[in-house]
Design a protein around this motif. Structure first.
Motif, PDB file in Angstrom:
ATOM      1  N   GLY A   1       1.581  -1.565  -0.213  1.00  0.00           N
ATOM      2  CA  GLY A   1      -0.547   0.072   0.066  1.00  0.00           C
ATOM      3  C   GLY A   1       0.894   1.196  -0.376  1.00  0.00           C
ATOM      4  N   ILE A   2       1.709   1.596   0.348  1.00  0.00           N
ATOM      5  CA  ILE A   2       2.740   2.284   1.229  1.00  0.00           C
ATOM      6  C   ILE A   2       3.804   2.498  -0.432  1.00  0.00           C
ATOM      7  CG2 ILE A   2       5.139   3.014   2.135  1.00  0.00           C
ATOM      8  CD1 ILE A   2       3.697   2.201   4.349  1.00  0.00           C
ATOM      9  N   ILE A   3       3.583   1.691  -0.894  1.00  0.00           N
ATOM     10  CA  ILE A   3       5.031   1.573  -2.484  1.00  0.00           C
ATOM     11  C   ILE A   3       3.868   2.354  -3.370  1.00  0.00           C
ATOM     12  CG2 ILE A   3       5.412   0.180  -4.348  1.00  0.00           C
ATOM     13  CD1 ILE A   3       6.919  -1.732  -1.534  1.00  0.00           C
ATOM     14  N   GLN A   4       2.664   1.806  -3.368  1.00  0.00           N
ATOM     15  CA  GLN A   4       1.708   1.701  -5.036  1.00  0.00           C
ATOM     16  C   GLN A   4       1.770   4.015  -4.359  1.00  0.00           C
ATOM     17  OE1 GLN A   4      -1.773  -0.318  -5.004  1.00  0.00           O
ATOM     18  NE2 GLN A   4      -0.503  -1.946  -5.850  1.00  0.00           N
ATOM     19  N   THR A   5       1.549   4.184  -2.412  1.00  0.00           N
ATOM     20  CA  THR A   5       0.998   5.275  -2.995  1.00  0.00           C
ATOM     21  C   THR A   5       2.465   6.176  -3.564  1.00  0.00           C
ATOM     22  OG1 THR A   5      -0.191   5.029  -0.703  1.00  0.00           O
ATOM     23  CG2 THR A   5       0.545   7.204  -0.485  1.00  0.00           C
ATOM     24  N   VAL A   6       3.604   6.002  -3.234  1.00  0.00           N
ATOM     25  CA  VAL A   6       4.347   6.557  -3.529  1.00  0.00           C
ATOM     26  C   VAL A   6       3.973   6.760  -4.874  1.00  0.00           C
ATOM     27  CG1 VAL A   6       6.428   6.335  -3.744  1.00  0.00           C
ATOM     28  CG2 VAL A   6       5.604   6.392  -1.556  1.00  0.00           C
ATOM     29  N   GLN A   7       4.380   5.577  -5.428  1.00  0.00           N
ATOM     30  CA  GLN A   7       3.516   5.745  -6.907  1.00  0.00           C
ATOM     31  C   GLN A   7       3.137   6.154  -7.466  1.00  0.00           C
ATOM     32  OE1 GLN A   7       3.358   1.250  -7.032  1.00  0.00           O
ATOM     33  NE2 GLN A   7       5.417   0.505  -8.227  1.00  0.00           N
ATOM     34  N   SER A   8       1.910   6.442  -6.611  1.00  0.00           N
ATOM     35  CA  SER A   8       0.557   7.905  -7.076  1.00  0.00           C
ATOM     36  C   SER A   8       1.168   9.177  -7.028  1.00  0.00           C
ATOM     37  CB  SER A   8      -0.371   6.864  -6.781  1.00  0.00           C
ATOM     38  OG  SER A   8      -1.298   5.986  -7.033  1.00  0.00           O
ATOM     39  N   ALA A   9       2.020   9.444  -6.000  1.00  0.00           N
ATOM     40  CA  ALA A   9       2.695  10.182  -5.879  1.00  0.00           C
ATOM     41  C   ALA A   9       3.327  11.422  -6.523  1.00  0.00           C
ATOM     42  CB  ALA A   9       3.396  10.268  -4.342  1.00  0.00           C
ATOM     43  N   VAL A  10       4.858   9.998  -7.395  1.00  0.00           N
ATOM     44  CA  VAL A  10       5.420  10.096  -8.238  1.00  0.00           C
ATOM     45  C   VAL A  10       4.600  11.073  -9.097  1.00  0.00           C
ATOM     46  CG1 VAL A  10       6.865   9.218 -10.130  1.00  0.00           C
ATOM     47  CG2 VAL A  10       6.997   8.967  -7.111  1.00  0.00           C
ATOM     48  N   ASN A  11       3.474  10.010  -9.586  1.00  0.00           N
ATOM     49  CA  ASN A  11       3.079  10.723 -10.633  1.00  0.00           C
ATOM     50  C   ASN A  11       2.439  12.021 -10.936  1.00  0.00           C
ATOM     51  OD1 ASN A  11       1.165  10.859 -12.710  1.00  0.00           O
ATOM     52  ND2 ASN A  11      -0.169   9.085 -12.799  1.00  0.00           N
ATOM     53  N   ALA A  12       1.739  12.093  -9.526  1.00  0.00           N
ATOM     54  CA  ALA A  12       0.796  12.907  -9.256  1.00  0.00           C
ATOM     55  C   ALA A  12       1.988  14.568  -9.079  1.00  0.00           C
ATOM     56  CB  ALA A  12       0.174  12.600  -7.521  1.00  0.00           C
ATOM     57  N   TYR A  13       2.692  14.720  -8.730  1.00  0.00           N
ATOM     58  CA  TYR A  13       3.548  15.281  -9.118  1.00  0.00           C
ATOM     59  C   TYR A  13       4.382  15.461 -10.261  1.00  0.00           C
ATOM     60  CZ  TYR A  13       2.795  16.250  -4.012  1.00  0.00           C
ATOM     61  OH  TYR A  13       1.686  16.757  -2.635  1.00  0.00           O
ATOM     62  N   GLY A  14       3.773  15.030 -10.982  1.00  0.00           N
ATOM     63  CA  GLY A  14       4.519  15.192 -12.161  1.00  0.00           C
ATOM     64  C   GLY A  14       6.282  14.638 -12.141  1.00  0.00           C
ATOM     65  N   LEU A  15       6.446  13.502 -11.740  1.00  0.00           N
ATOM     66  CA  LEU A  15       7.921  13.231 -11.582  1.00  0.00           C
ATOM     67  C   LEU A  15       7.451  12.373 -12.480  1.00  0.00           C
ATOM     68  CD1 LEU A  15       8.441  13.900  -8.441  1.00  0.00           C
ATOM     69  CD2 LEU A  15       9.216  15.390  -9.394  1.00  0.00           C
ATOM     70  N   LYS A  16       9.067  11.170 -12.816  1.00  0.00           N
ATOM     71  CA  LYS A  16       8.949  10.517 -13.256  1.00  0.00           C
ATOM     72  C   LYS A  16       9.904   9.865 -12.726  1.00  0.00           C
ATOM     73  CE  LYS A  16       8.820   8.661 -17.746  1.00  0.00           C
ATOM     74  NZ  LYS A  16       8.658   9.125 -19.605  1.00  0.00           N
ATOM     75  N   SER A  17       9.775   8.199 -11.740  1.00  0.00           N
ATOM     76  CA  SER A  17      11.405   7.186 -11.437  1.00  0.00           C
ATOM     77  C   SER A  17      11.700   7.066 -11.973  1.00  0.00           C
ATOM     78  CB  SER A  17      10.507   5.979 -11.042  1.00  0.00           C
ATOM     79  OG  SER A  17       9.323   5.479 -11.544  1.00  0.00           O
ATOM     80  N   ILE A  18      13.014   6.711 -11.936  1.00  0.00           N
ATOM     81  CA  ILE A  18      14.279   6.347 -12.630  1.00  0.00           C
ATOM     82  C   ILE A  18      14.412   4.972 -11.749  1.00  0.00           C
ATOM     83  CG2 ILE A  18      15.572   8.071 -12.769  1.00  0.00           C
ATOM     84  CD1 ILE A  18      17.396   8.223 -10.305  1.00  0.00           C
ATOM     85  N   PRO A  19      14.678   3.665 -12.643  1.00  0.00           N
ATOM     86  CA  PRO A  19      14.854   2.872 -12.500  1.00  0.00           C
ATOM     87  C   PRO A  19      16.281   2.251 -12.245  1.00  0.00           C
ATOM     88  CG  PRO A  19      16.169   3.335 -14.824  1.00  0.00           C
ATOM     89  CD  PRO A  19      15.530   4.709 -14.665  1.00  0.00           C
ATOM     90  N   GLY A  20      16.545   0.834 -11.389  1.00  0.00           N
ATOM     91  CA  GLY A  20      17.137   0.378 -10.769  1.00  0.00           C
ATOM     92  C   GLY A  20      17.233   1.247  -9.719  1.00  0.00           C
ATOM     93  N   SER A  21      18.774   0.645  -9.054  1.00  0.00           N
ATOM     94  CA  SER A  21      18.982   1.112  -6.924  1.00  0.00           C
ATOM     95  C   SER A  21      18.816   2.534  -7.126  1.00  0.00           C
ATOM     96  CB  SER A  21      19.890   0.046  -6.732  1.00  0.00           C
ATOM     97  OG  SER A  21      21.100   1.163  -7.144  1.00  0.00           O
ATOM     98  N   ASP A  22      18.861   3.325  -8.092  1.00  0.00           N
ATOM     99  CA  ASP A  22      19.204   5.096  -7.716  1.00  0.00           C
ATOM    100  C   ASP A  22      17.426   5.621  -7.579  1.00  0.00           C
ATOM    101  OD1 ASP A  22      21.789   4.604  -8.185  1.00  0.00           O
ATOM    102  OD2 ASP A  22      21.855   5.752 -10.527  1.00  0.00           O
ATOM    103  N   GLY A  23      17.009   4.345  -8.157  1.00  0.00           N
ATOM    104  CA  GLY A  23      15.197   5.162  -8.251  1.00  0.00           C
ATOM    105  C   GLY A  23      14.731   4.553  -7.115  1.00  0.00           C
ATOM    106  N   GLU A  24      15.260   3.767  -5.511  1.00  0.00           N
ATOM    107  CA  GLU A  24      14.725   3.138  -5.125  1.00  0.00           C
ATOM    108  C   GLU A  24      14.248   4.030  -4.018  1.00  0.00           C
ATOM    109  OE1 GLU A  24      17.884   0.208  -2.908  1.00  0.00           O
ATOM    110  OE2 GLU A  24      17.893  -1.274  -4.826  1.00  0.00           O
TER     111      GLU A  24
END
Length: 185
Positions: free
Chosen positions: A107-130
């Motif tokens: 639930g926390i992981i999905q919320t962070v993913q939603s927040a990344v989207n809601a704030y106009g960000l894009k996650s980065i792949p690999g360990s740098d994006g943890e």
């Protein structure tokens, strides 16, 4: 007894303090009960779509989402369940905290993913994006009552979504023109 339970839950979910500095990031889409701060450019991290920044987030994982995830995990566990001393397909009570813990974490992981989207960000792949959740998730899960929202804080590295950044630039220029007109009046 009820007061003790509430105290244990509050103690488990005590939020880590907000870091000093940083710049508030405006939401592109509404996300109730959340705030995001840009803590500056990340050092030693590269991405072909632009500079990588460090972000701090506080948000609330919705109780309904966690409850739904818990139900899904429980059903999946029941399909595979083969515990000694229990009928096939029956999940023993001692496995429930692990299932609830997984649902809370997801639930926390999905919320962070939603927040990344809601704030106009894009996650980065690999360990740098943890994502690093600042609170102790197993401790939260221990005192968690199914259906309650969970407030948490996290830090992660991401980039501003290039598609949204290019859309935003003309708007920024327009607002600058309005400011100039307002000053000359």
């Amino acid at each position: 007894a009820g007061g003790t339970r509430t105290f244990a839950l509050n103690a488990a979910v005590e939020l880590k303090p907000e870091p000093e500095g940083g710049e508030e990031v405006p939401a592109v889409k509404t996300m109730e009960g959340s705030r995001m701060k840009n803590m500056g450019e990340a050092t030693g991290v590269k991405n072909e779509n632009g500079p990588v920044f460090k972000f701090w987030l506080t948000a609330s994982a919705q109780g309904a989402l966690i409850k739904e995830l818990n139900t899904r995990v429980l059903k999946d566990a029941a399909k595979k369940a083969d515990f000694p001393g229990f009928r096939k397909g029956q999940v023993p009570p001692y496995a429930m905290p692990q299932i609830r813990g997984f649902a809370v974490q997801e639930g926390i992981i999905q919320t962070v993913q939603s927040a990344v989207n809601a704030y106009g960000l894009k996650s980065i792949p690999g360990s740098d994006g943890e994502v690093e959740v600042k609170e102790d998730i197993p401790e939260i899960a221990k005192g968690y009552k199914l259906g309650d929202n969970i407030q948490f804080t996290a830090t992660f590295q991401a980039i501003f979504d290039p598609e949204l950044v290019s859309d935003a630039e003309p708007k920024a220029a327009d607002s600058g023109v309005i400011d100039v007109e307002a000053e000359s009046v």
